[in-house]
Design a protein around this motif. Structure first.
Motif, mmCIF file in Angstrom:
data_model
loop_
_atom_site.group_PDB
_atom_site.id
_atom_site.type_symbol
_atom_site.label_atom_id
_atom_site.label_comp_id
_atom_site.label_asym_id
_atom_site.label_seq_id
_atom_site.Cartn_x
_atom_site.Cartn_y
_atom_site.Cartn_z
ATOM 1 N N SER A 190 0.834 -1.191 0.000
ATOM 2 C CA SER A 190 0.000 0.000 0.000
ATOM 3 C C SER A 190 0.874 1.247 0.000
ATOM 4 O O SER A 190 1.962 1.252 0.583
ATOM 5 C CB SER A 190 -0.915 0.006 1.232
ATOM 6 O OG SER A 190 -1.846 1.052 1.155
ATOM 7 N N GLU A 191 0.403 2.280 -0.673
ATOM 8 C CA GLU A 191 1.058 3.582 -0.669
ATOM 9 C C GLU A 191 0.101 4.552 0.011
ATOM 10 O O GLU A 191 -1.076 4.610 -0.335
ATOM 11 C CB GLU A 191 1.362 4.042 -2.090
ATOM 12 C CG GLU A 191 2.390 3.184 -2.776
ATOM 13 C CD GLU A 191 2.718 3.642 -4.191
ATOM 14 O OE1 GLU A 191 2.127 4.640 -4.672
ATOM 15 O OE2 GLU A 191 3.575 2.987 -4.818
ATOM 16 N N TYR A 192 0.629 5.295 0.976
ATOM 17 C CA TYR A 192 -0.222 6.205 1.732
ATOM 18 C C TYR A 192 0.631 7.284 2.372
ATOM 19 O O TYR A 192 1.845 7.166 2.481
ATOM 20 C CB TYR A 192 -1.019 5.451 2.807
ATOM 21 C CG TYR A 192 -0.177 4.581 3.703
ATOM 22 C CD1 TYR A 192 0.418 5.098 4.854
ATOM 23 C CD2 TYR A 192 0.035 3.242 3.399
ATOM 24 C CE1 TYR A 192 1.184 4.291 5.679
ATOM 25 C CE2 TYR A 192 0.802 2.425 4.220
ATOM 26 C CZ TYR A 192 1.374 2.964 5.352
ATOM 27 O OH TYR A 192 2.141 2.171 6.161
ATOM 28 N N ARG A 193 -0.060 8.328 2.785
ATOM 29 C CA ARG A 193 0.613 9.411 3.507
ATOM 30 C C ARG A 193 0.520 9.127 4.995
ATOM 31 O O ARG A 193 -0.499 8.630 5.474
ATOM 32 C CB ARG A 193 -0.059 10.751 3.193
ATOM 33 C CG ARG A 193 0.160 11.193 1.756
ATOM 34 C CD ARG A 193 -0.801 12.256 1.353
ATOM 35 N NE ARG A 193 -2.133 11.631 1.228
ATOM 36 C CZ ARG A 193 -3.227 12.284 0.902
ATOM 37 N NH1 ARG A 193 -3.189 13.581 0.698
ATOM 38 N NH2 ARG A 193 -4.376 11.661 0.793
ATOM 39 N N MET A 194 1.614 9.459 5.679
ATOM 40 C CA MET A 194 1.637 9.249 7.116
ATOM 41 C C MET A 194 2.259 10.474 7.792
ATOM 42 O O MET A 194 3.204 11.067 7.272
ATOM 43 C CB MET A 194 2.438 7.988 7.467
ATOM 44 C CG MET A 194 2.237 7.555 8.887
ATOM 45 S SD MET A 194 2.672 5.821 9.281
ATOM 46 C CE MET A 194 4.051 5.437 8.295
ATOM 47 N N ALA B 216 7.125 13.007 12.620
ATOM 48 C CA ALA B 216 7.350 13.640 13.921
ATOM 49 C C ALA B 216 7.083 15.146 13.920
ATOM 50 O O ALA B 216 6.579 15.688 14.900
ATOM 51 C CB ALA B 216 8.770 13.377 14.404
ATOM 52 N N ASP B 217 7.388 15.843 12.802
ATOM 53 C CA ASP B 217 7.189 17.297 12.776
ATOM 54 C C ASP B 217 5.748 17.700 12.472
ATOM 55 O O ASP B 217 5.430 18.871 12.352
ATOM 56 C CB ASP B 217 8.162 17.964 11.796
ATOM 57 C CG ASP B 217 7.878 17.624 10.336
ATOM 58 O OD1 ASP B 217 6.864 16.953 10.040
ATOM 59 O OD2 ASP B 217 8.689 18.033 9.482
ATOM 60 N N GLY B 218 4.851 16.712 12.318
ATOM 61 C CA GLY B 218 3.433 16.996 12.084
ATOM 62 C C GLY B 218 3.051 17.029 10.616
ATOM 63 O O GLY B 218 1.864 17.059 10.284
ATOM 64 N N SER B 219 4.026 17.034 9.719
ATOM 65 C CA SER B 219 3.722 17.034 8.282
ATOM 66 C C SER B 219 3.445 15.604 7.819
ATOM 67 O O SER B 219 3.652 14.639 8.557
ATOM 68 C CB SER B 219 4.893 17.627 7.491
ATOM 69 O OG SER B 219 6.033 16.794 7.591
ATOM 70 N N TYR B 220 2.957 15.493 6.600
ATOM 71 C CA TYR B 220 2.690 14.179 6.020
ATOM 72 C C TYR B 220 3.697 13.901 4.914
ATOM 73 O O TYR B 220 4.049 14.786 4.148
ATOM 74 C CB TYR B 220 1.269 14.122 5.432
ATOM 75 C CG TYR B 220 0.207 13.974 6.478
ATOM 76 C CD1 TYR B 220 -0.170 12.718 6.944
ATOM 77 C CD2 TYR B 220 -0.414 15.091 7.019
ATOM 78 C CE1 TYR B 220 -1.153 12.577 7.918
ATOM 79 C CE2 TYR B 220 -1.395 14.962 7.999
ATOM 80 C CZ TYR B 220 -1.758 13.708 8.435
ATOM 81 O OH TYR B 220 -2.715 13.569 9.393
ATOM 82 N N ARG B 221 4.147 12.662 4.864
ATOM 83 C CA ARG B 221 5.049 12.204 3.810
ATOM 84 C C ARG B 221 4.441 10.938 3.210
ATOM 85 O O ARG B 221 3.652 10.255 3.857
ATOM 86 C CB ARG B 221 6.439 11.905 4.369
ATOM 87 C CG ARG B 221 7.123 13.156 4.925
ATOM 88 C CD ARG B 221 8.556 12.936 5.324
ATOM 89 N NE ARG B 221 9.421 12.436 4.279
ATOM 90 C CZ ARG B 221 10.023 13.184 3.339
ATOM 91 N NH1 ARG B 221 9.826 14.477 3.316
ATOM 92 N NH2 ARG B 221 10.814 12.636 2.446
#
Length: 190
Positions: free
Chosen positions: A96-100, A103-108
């Motif tokens: 699966s490919e997804y955004r997570m 730690a800094d609160g952004s999504y990768r």
């Protein structure tokens, strides 16, 4: 007894060497590893996994729900559906490919791959092992490529429309000239 200790020591040395190779391979691949004890709902993360998310040792093993809380709300339903299908045995591997959220609160963007390694006598998953890789750079290129494709398609549509208008204008001019030519021929006949 001495012979047995020697054999045991060789096996331990071989195991340590194998584990060292395994750790080197994982570190150089930049893949994070997760090991999920499905029965007891405990996930253990490798050091590289924690690094990918920007966490140090503060990301400890825990229930799978902790992972779910970090997955982007727009991606969680699809991601969980793929995982559940694999756990039920409907697919040989989980991917699966997804955004997570990191730690800094952004999504990768990440790609997870996994497989149920152990099932109980009823076929229920006991242990699920997998890897996590950061695919944010690839996703950024894909988005840029899609943006360029969209721009090109708009230009093609605009140019096609422009050419269609010029063709229509040329046809009107041709009809007008044909009409003038007919009038001229009629005048010549008279």
């Amino acid at each position: 007894g001495r012979r047995l200790r020697q054999v045991l020591r060789r096996h331990q040395d071989a195991q340590e060497e194998t584990e060292a190779r395994w750790h080197f391979a994982l570190e150089s691949s930049e893949l994070g590893v997760f090991d999920w004890d499905v029965t007891h709902d405990r996930v253990v993360y490798s050091e590289q996994y924690r690094k990918l998310l920007g966490f140090g040792s503060s990301l400890s093993g825990g229930p799978i729900g902790q992972w779910e809380e970090r997955v982007h709300p727009d991606d969680i339903a699809t991601t969980k559906a793929k995982l559940q299908a694999h756990l039920r045995g409907e697919s040989p591997h989980y991917r699966s490919e997804y955004r997570m959220r990191v730690a800094d609160g952004s999504y990768r963007w990440f790609q997870a791959r996994g497989k149920v390694l152990v099932r109980d006598h009823e076929g229920k998953p006991v242990r699920h092992l997998g890897t996590l890789s950061d695919i944010s750079a690839r996703k950024a290129m894909e988005l840029e490529l899609q943006h360029s494709k969209n721009l090109l398609e708009k230009r093609v549509v605009a140019r096609t429309t422009e050419l269609a208008e010029k063709v229509a204008e040329a046809e009107r001019v041709n009809r007008a000239m044909a009409s003038v030519l007919e009038d001229l021929q009629a005048t010549n006949r008279k």
